[in-house]
Design an enzyme around this catalytic site. Structure first.
Site, PDB file in Angstrom:
ATOM      1  N   ASP A 160      36.704  40.886  41.168  1.00  0.00           N
ATOM      2  CA  ASP A 160      35.546  40.753  40.116  1.00  0.00           C
ATOM      3  C   ASP A 160      33.959  39.847  39.919  1.00  0.00           C
ATOM      4  O   ASP A 160      35.043  38.517  39.522  1.00  0.00           O
ATOM      5  CB  ASP A 160      36.712  41.219  39.011  1.00  0.00           C
ATOM      6  CG  ASP A 160      36.207  41.262  37.966  1.00  0.00           C
ATOM      7  OD1 ASP A 160      35.020  41.611  37.710  1.00  0.00           O
ATOM      8  OD2 ASP A 160      36.634  41.111  36.110  1.00  0.00           O
ATOM      9  N   MET A 168      40.845  38.717  28.992  1.00  0.00           N
ATOM     10  CA  MET A 168      39.971  37.300  28.441  1.00  0.00           C
ATOM     11  C   MET A 168      40.229  36.731  28.055  1.00  0.00           C
ATOM     12  O   MET A 168      38.982  36.686  27.255  1.00  0.00           O
ATOM     13  CB  MET A 168      38.320  37.375  29.538  1.00  0.00           C
ATOM     14  CG  MET A 168      37.653  37.688  30.628  1.00  0.00           C
ATOM     15  SD  MET A 168      36.824  38.019  30.963  1.00  0.00           S
ATOM     16  CE  MET A 168      36.591  39.660  30.813  1.00  0.00           C
ATOM     17  N   ASP A 206      35.813  45.238  30.134  1.00  0.00           N
ATOM     18  CA  ASP A 206      36.108  44.188  30.133  1.00  0.00           C
ATOM     19  C   ASP A 206      35.847  43.333  28.158  1.00  0.00           C
ATOM     20  O   ASP A 206      35.629  43.325  27.300  1.00  0.00           O
ATOM     21  CB  ASP A 206      34.742  42.715  30.858  1.00  0.00           C
ATOM     22  CG  ASP A 206      34.836  42.384  32.153  1.00  0.00           C
ATOM     23  OD1 ASP A 206      36.323  42.351  32.527  1.00  0.00           O
ATOM     24  OD2 ASP A 206      33.629  43.578  32.824  1.00  0.00           O
ATOM     25  N   HIS A 219      35.918  50.116  34.311  1.00  0.00           N
ATOM     26  CA  HIS A 219      36.774  48.458  34.537  1.00  0.00           C
ATOM     27  C   HIS A 219      36.051  47.707  32.815  1.00  0.00           C
ATOM     28  O   HIS A 219      35.129  47.832  32.513  1.00  0.00           O
ATOM     29  CB  HIS A 219      36.117  47.743  34.653  1.00  0.00           C
ATOM     30  CG  HIS A 219      36.925  46.012  34.714  1.00  0.00           C
ATOM     31  ND1 HIS A 219      37.933  45.797  35.432  1.00  0.00           N
ATOM     32  CD2 HIS A 219      36.153  45.201  34.273  1.00  0.00           C
ATOM     33  CE1 HIS A 219      37.544  44.345  35.747  1.00  0.00           C
ATOM     34  NE2 HIS A 219      36.881  43.694  34.561  1.00  0.00           N
ATOM     35  N   MET A 256      36.735  40.700  25.909  1.00  0.00           N
ATOM     36  CA  MET A 256      36.479  38.679  25.642  1.00  0.00           C
ATOM     37  C   MET A 256      36.555  38.320  24.624  1.00  0.00           C
ATOM     38  O   MET A 256      36.049  38.847  23.544  1.00  0.00           O
ATOM     39  CB  MET A 256      35.360  37.841  25.965  1.00  0.00           C
ATOM     40  CG  MET A 256      34.229  39.064  27.638  1.00  0.00           C
ATOM     41  SD  MET A 256      32.569  38.197  27.811  1.00  0.00           S
ATOM     42  CE  MET A 256      32.686  39.161  29.869  1.00  0.00           C
ATOM     43  N   MET A 279      39.511  36.544  40.571  1.00  0.00           N
ATOM     44  CA  MET A 279      37.847  36.573  40.116  1.00  0.00           C
ATOM     45  C   MET A 279      36.865  35.596  41.009  1.00  0.00           C
ATOM     46  O   MET A 279      37.112  34.705  41.452  1.00  0.00           O
ATOM     47  CB  MET A 279      37.726  35.990  38.860  1.00  0.00           C
ATOM     48  CG  MET A 279      38.615  36.614  37.470  1.00  0.00           C
ATOM     49  SD  MET A 279      37.582  38.248  36.797  1.00  0.00           S
ATOM     50  CE  MET A 279      36.185  37.553  36.574  1.00  0.00           C
ATOM     51  N   SER A 291      31.696  47.957  35.811  1.00  0.00           N
ATOM     52  CA  SER A 291      32.686  47.154  34.556  1.00  0.00           C
ATOM     53  C   SER A 291      31.136  48.205  33.530  1.00  0.00           C
ATOM     54  O   SER A 291      30.254  47.761  34.078  1.00  0.00           O
ATOM     55  CB  SER A 291      32.343  45.875  35.160  1.00  0.00           C
ATOM     56  OG  SER A 291      32.375  45.550  33.625  1.00  0.00           O
TER      57      SER A 291
HETATM   58  C1  DX5 Z   1      33.145  38.957  34.502  1.00  0.00           C
HETATM   59  C2  DX5 Z   1      33.457  40.090  34.124  1.00  0.00           C
HETATM   60  C3  DX5 Z   1      33.362  41.112  35.533  1.00  0.00           C
HETATM   61  C4  DX5 Z   1      32.196  41.554  34.915  1.00  0.00           C
HETATM   62  C5  DX5 Z   1      31.073  42.090  35.958  1.00  0.00           C
HETATM   63  O1  DX5 Z   1      33.819  37.884  33.317  1.00  0.00           O
HETATM   64  O2  DX5 Z   1      35.199  40.079  34.528  1.00  0.00           O
HETATM   65  O3  DX5 Z   1      34.091  41.938  34.831  1.00  0.00           O
HETATM   66  O4  DX5 Z   1      31.563  42.800  34.451  1.00  0.00           O
HETATM   67  O5  DX5 Z   1      30.246  41.563  36.280  1.00  0.00           O
HETATM   68  P1  DX5 Z   1      29.181  41.632  37.224  1.00  0.00           P
HETATM   69  O6  DX5 Z   1      29.636  43.182  38.006  1.00  0.00           O
HETATM   70  O7  DX5 Z   1      27.897  41.915  36.753  1.00  0.00           O
HETATM   71  O8  DX5 Z   1      29.098  40.259  38.162  1.00  0.00           O
HETATM   72 ZN    ZN Z   2      36.536  42.036  34.162  1.00  0.00          ZN
END
Ligand code: DX5
Ligand code: ZN
Length: 237
Positions: free
Chosen positions: A174, A67, A33, A31, A35, A136, A6
């Site tokens: 994840d 997200m 993310d 990956h 937000m 998740m 990620s």
């Molecule tokens: C969390 C994200 C993850 C995040 C995971 O909100 O969706 O993809 O990057 O990070 P780690 O592996 O550090 O928990």
């Molecule tokens: Zn993620």
């Protein structure tokens, strides 16, 4: 088995070279993310970052995890920026169905994600339409959180549905994925492993990706790779 580092855990000052490093690690997917500061209490980055990073990791599949409360305004920009697949959250309610079809219309693979407090039954109506279910294993919003073990039965349930209905979606996990928790998820039926700090925090990303792949492959229940059988070629007229 697919390993997806990620980018959230990479150095934000040099996204492109971090993506290149991920590609050199032989991880199959990157990956990303996304937000929005509303669906989750944090902001990350947008389509422009994805566009800039795309040429640095051409061989990787770009796995965009939205997200976001209003993903509909972002689907086309991310598709144009280089996303190969986009995952939306089941917590968006009935609207999720429409979003799934919008993603398919853009020619991209589609995933449905489920948060730790949400009942697993809510993803069931979407299983026949998606390429991936993202379970998740932390409450989304931040990297570096601890794995929530109570989510493991959901992975088992989603794997059981896949067998029963003879479907072929991937099961992605994840949040808090380390070498240990990846093994726990693989035993439960996961086949796609997102890891931020668990991989980028290691001295060598390449060695860490190799190690995670080896561990989860060894831990996988027999028959897990059944769904990877080649698809029947479409009839060309
Ligand atoms: C969390 C994200 C993850 C995040 C995971 O909100 O969706 O993809 O990057 O990070 P780690 O592996 O550090 O928990
Ligand atoms: Zn993620």
């Amino acid at each position: 088995m697919i390993i997806a580092p990620s980018l959230l855990a990479a150095n934000f000052g040099r996204f492109a070279s971090e993506a290149k490093r991920a590609e050199r690690s032989k991880a199959e997917w990157l990956h990303l993310d996304i937000m929005d500061g509303h669906f989750v209490p944090n902001l990350s980055f947008g389509p422009e970052v994805v566009r800039i990073v795309r040429p640095a990791a051409r061989k990787m599949e770009f796995d965009v995890h939205l997200m976001c409360s209003k993903p509909e305004i972002l689907l086309e920009p991310f598709a144009k920026a280089g996303a190969d697949r986009m995952t939306i959250h089941v917590e968006l309610g009935e609207w999720a169905n429409d979003l799934i079809w919008q993603i398919k219309k853009l020619g991209k693979k589609v995933g449905i994600a489920i948060n730790p407090p949400t009942q697993v039954g809510l993803v069931e109506p979407f299983l026949k339409q998606v390429d991936l279910v993202l379970v998740m294993t932390v409450n989304p919003g931040f990297g570096g959180q601890s794995f929530i073990h109570e989510c493991v039965p959901k992975i088992q349930q989603v794997a059981e549905w896949r067998r029963e209905m003879n479907l072929n979606y991937r099961i992605e996990v994840d949040g808090g994925i380390t070498f240990q928790t990846a093994v726990e998820c693989a035993k439960a039926g996961a086949d796609t492993f997102v890891s931020g700090t668990g991989l980028f925090g290691q001295p060598s990303l390449r060695v860490a990706v190799e190690k995670m792949r080896r561990l989860v492959t060894a831990a996988a229940p027999p028959g897990i790779f059944k769904f990877e059988a080649p698809m029947v070629a479409p009839i060309v007229r």
